[in-house]
Design an enzyme around this catalytic site. Sequence first.
Site, mmCIF file in Angstrom:
data_model
loop_
_atom_site.group_PDB
_atom_site.id
_atom_site.type_symbol
_atom_site.label_atom_id
_atom_site.label_comp_id
_atom_site.label_asym_id
_atom_site.label_seq_id
_atom_site.Cartn_x
_atom_site.Cartn_y
_atom_site.Cartn_z
ATOM 1 N N SER A 29 0.687 7.918 -0.099
ATOM 2 C CA SER A 29 0.776 7.388 -1.402
ATOM 3 C C SER A 29 1.767 8.211 -2.189
ATOM 4 C CB SER A 29 -0.606 7.491 -2.108
ATOM 5 O OG SER A 29 -1.190 8.826 -2.006
ATOM 6 N N ASN A 45 -10.837 14.372 -4.125
ATOM 7 C CA ASN A 45 -11.763 13.261 -4.561
ATOM 8 C C ASN A 45 -11.984 13.529 -6.182
ATOM 9 O OD1 ASN A 45 -11.834 12.362 -2.264
ATOM 10 N ND2 ASN A 45 -13.944 12.784 -1.973
ATOM 11 N N THR A 90 -2.710 -27.768 -35.726
ATOM 12 C CA THR A 90 -4.031 -27.716 -34.675
ATOM 13 C C THR A 90 -3.657 -28.794 -33.778
ATOM 14 O OG1 THR A 90 -5.348 -29.694 -36.103
ATOM 15 C CG2 THR A 90 -5.923 -27.303 -36.408
ATOM 16 N N LYS A 137 23.931 -23.087 -24.600
ATOM 17 C CA LYS A 137 22.505 -23.009 -24.556
ATOM 18 C C LYS A 137 22.481 -21.345 -25.270
ATOM 19 C CE LYS A 137 19.483 -24.100 -22.011
ATOM 20 N NZ LYS A 137 18.355 -24.944 -21.853
ATOM 21 N N ASN A 185 19.044 -19.288 -24.600
ATOM 22 C CA ASN A 185 17.862 -19.044 -24.257
ATOM 23 C C ASN A 185 16.981 -17.740 -24.354
ATOM 24 O OD1 ASN A 185 18.362 -21.435 -22.821
ATOM 25 N ND2 ASN A 185 19.209 -20.355 -20.950
ATOM 26 N N GLU A 214 10.171 -15.495 -23.012
ATOM 27 C CA GLU A 214 9.802 -16.229 -21.916
ATOM 28 C C GLU A 214 9.408 -15.275 -20.718
ATOM 29 O OE1 GLU A 214 12.104 -19.681 -20.444
ATOM 30 O OE2 GLU A 214 13.210 -18.891 -22.115
ATOM 31 N N TYR A 259 -16.478 8.105 -2.987
ATOM 32 C CA TYR A 259 -15.081 7.882 -2.749
ATOM 33 C C TYR A 259 -14.995 7.264 -1.485
ATOM 34 C CZ TYR A 259 -10.132 8.543 -2.268
ATOM 35 O OH TYR A 259 -8.855 8.191 -1.856
ATOM 36 N N GLN A 311 -7.573 4.632 -3.517
ATOM 37 C CA GLN A 311 -5.808 5.038 -3.513
ATOM 38 C C GLN A 311 -4.991 3.756 -4.147
ATOM 39 O OE1 GLN A 311 -4.177 7.727 -0.763
ATOM 40 N NE2 GLN A 311 -2.804 5.968 -0.004
ATOM 41 N N LYS A 333 -3.771 2.828 -8.217
ATOM 42 C CA LYS A 333 -2.448 3.768 -8.602
ATOM 43 C C LYS A 333 -1.358 2.391 -9.107
ATOM 44 C CE LYS A 333 -3.808 7.977 -7.118
ATOM 45 N NZ LYS A 333 -4.922 7.063 -6.365
HETATM 46 N N1 ARG Z 1 -4.384 9.706 -2.233
HETATM 47 C C1 ARG Z 1 -5.868 9.823 -2.599
HETATM 48 C C2 ARG Z 1 -6.263 8.875 -3.616
HETATM 49 O O1 ARG Z 1 -5.390 8.465 -4.218
HETATM 50 C C3 ARG Z 1 -6.476 11.099 -2.967
HETATM 51 C C4 ARG Z 1 -7.675 11.206 -2.644
HETATM 52 C C5 ARG Z 1 -8.221 11.530 -1.068
HETATM 53 N N2 ARG Z 1 -9.124 11.908 -0.684
HETATM 54 C C6 ARG Z 1 -9.600 11.628 0.588
HETATM 55 N N3 ARG Z 1 -10.882 11.964 0.833
HETATM 56 N N4 ARG Z 1 -8.698 11.194 1.590
HETATM 57 O O2 ARG Z 1 -7.273 8.348 -3.737
#
Ligand code: ARG
Length: 471
Positions: A31, A118, A163, A297, A299, A304, A331, A336, A339
Site C-alpha cells: 500500500s 493495526n 416547483t 459555445k 460551456n 458539470e 483487523y 487497507q 485509504k
Molecule cells: N497497510 C496496512 C493497512 O493499511 C497496515 C496494517 C497492517 N496490519 C497487518 N496486520 N497486516 O491496513
Amino acid sequence: MSTNQLDKKSQAWSALFSEPMSELVKRYTASVFFDKRLWQADIQGSLAHAEMLQAQGLISLDDWAAIQKGMAQITQEIESGQFEWKLDLEDVHLNIEARLTQLVGDAGKRLHTGRSRNDQVATDVRLWLRGEIDEIGLLLIELQKALVNVAEQNADTILPGFTHLQVAQPVAFGHHLLAYVEMFARDAERMIDCAKRVNRLPLGSAALAGTSYPLDRERVARTLGMVDEAGKPAVSQNSLDAVSDRDFAIEFTAAASLLMVHISRLSEELILWMSQSFGFVDLADRFCTGSSIMPQKKNPDVPELARGKTGRVVGHLMGLITLMKGQPLAYNKDNQEDKEPLFDTVDTLKDTLRIFAEMAAGITVKPEAMERAAKKGYATATDLADYLVKKGLPFRDAHEVVAHAVKDAIAQGVDLSELPLDKLKAYNAAIEQDVYEVLNLRGSLNARNILGGTAPAQVRAQVARHRLRLA
Ligand code: ARG
C-alpha cells in the site's frame, strides 16, 4: 539479530517462512504507493508513542533521543524527496520504521514495543483525517461567505421560484442562494460532529487484545491532541473495536457525500440558469470552456464536473461501507482498502469547495431575464387568490376564480397585472383597484415577510445572521 530485519522483506517475511513472497503478491498487498501520504501522521504518532515509552521507563532516554533525531532526518528526507520508498517494505509504517532502524540502530527496533501496525494505522488515518476535516471546515466557511455576499447584493432581485421546474412564485435571488448556505451550514455541523469521533486514540490496543506493557495511553492521547470537548483524553475503550472498525471513515464519507449532493444541486441550477433558455446568470470565462467545433459555445464545465464528481464520492461511500460489512473482528487486511476512497473523497471535496467559492464570487446576475421569466409564468396567481381570501372568499373558491383569470390571460398573451380592472371584476366583484399592488412581483415578494420567507427584509436579516455566524 543485528541486521535490519525489516529491510530483509525482499527475502522471507521472518524465520517462519521458507520462501519469499512472489512479486505479484508483493505488488498486490503493498500500500506504500498510496499510504505514504500518511507519513506525517505516522511520524507524529510514533513520536508520541516513543515519548510515552520513555516516560514509562520502557525505553531509555538515549533511545528516545535517537528516535527523535532519526525521525527529524526522515522528515527532512521525505520533504526533500530523497526518501526512498520501497515496495518491498509494503506500507508507510514499515518504510519509516526500517529507515529509522537503519539510521539509529536498536533504538529504532524498540519503537514498536507495545504497538502493532493495526493500532498504528488506525491512529494514523484518524490523525490525518482530523487535519483534513479542519481544512474542509475552513473551505466551507469561505464558500458560505461568498454565497452570502452574492445573496446580499441580490436581496431585491426577483427570480421565478420553481416547483416541478414550472414557475411557481417569485422569490428573491438572494433567498434562493441562502437556501444553499443553510445546506452548507448543516454540512459544516456534520463535519464538526464527525470529527469528535475521528479524534480518538486507538494506540495501546496493539494487534487486537491490548498489550502487557504498562503503557500510558492517556498521555499519548494528550500529546496528540486527542481530547474531548472537556479537554479530557479521548482514548478508545475496546481494543478489538479500535483496530477493526472504520466507521469514522464511513461517517466522514457520508457527510462528504451529502455535501457533494448539495454542490451537485447548485451545479445543476447554475447549468440551467446559464443556458440560453434561462439566461439568468453568467459564469466568469475562467470557469468555462469553449467547443472545438461550435464557435458560439461557452460551456459550464466546472459545475458539470462537480455534478459528475458527486457520483464518484457517493461511490466511495458505497465502497467503504461494503468493505466493512462482512468482516469478522478484529483487523483484516480488507481495511487497507479504506485509504484510496478516503483520500480521493478528501481531494475531490477540497478542490470542489475551493473552486466553488471562487466561482460564486464571480457570478454575473441578469435581473431582467429573471423578472421576465417570472412574469411569463403568472408567478403572482397565488397572490391574487390570497387577495380574494382577505376579501372574504374561501380559499378553494378563490383558487378557482384565479384559474379562470390565468386561463384568459394566457389566451390573450398578457400578464395578470395587465388585465384591466373591469375585466378582473368580472371574475369577482370584490376585486378593487388595490389588486394591482399584489399582482406585481415586488408586492408579492414583500408580502412574504415572515421568518424564513423571501421578503427582502427577511433576506437582509438572514444575511446579517449568517455574517455573525461565519465571522
Ligand atoms: N497497510 C496496512 C493497512 O493499511 C497496515 C496494517 C497492517 N496490519 C497487518 N496486520 N497486516 O491496513
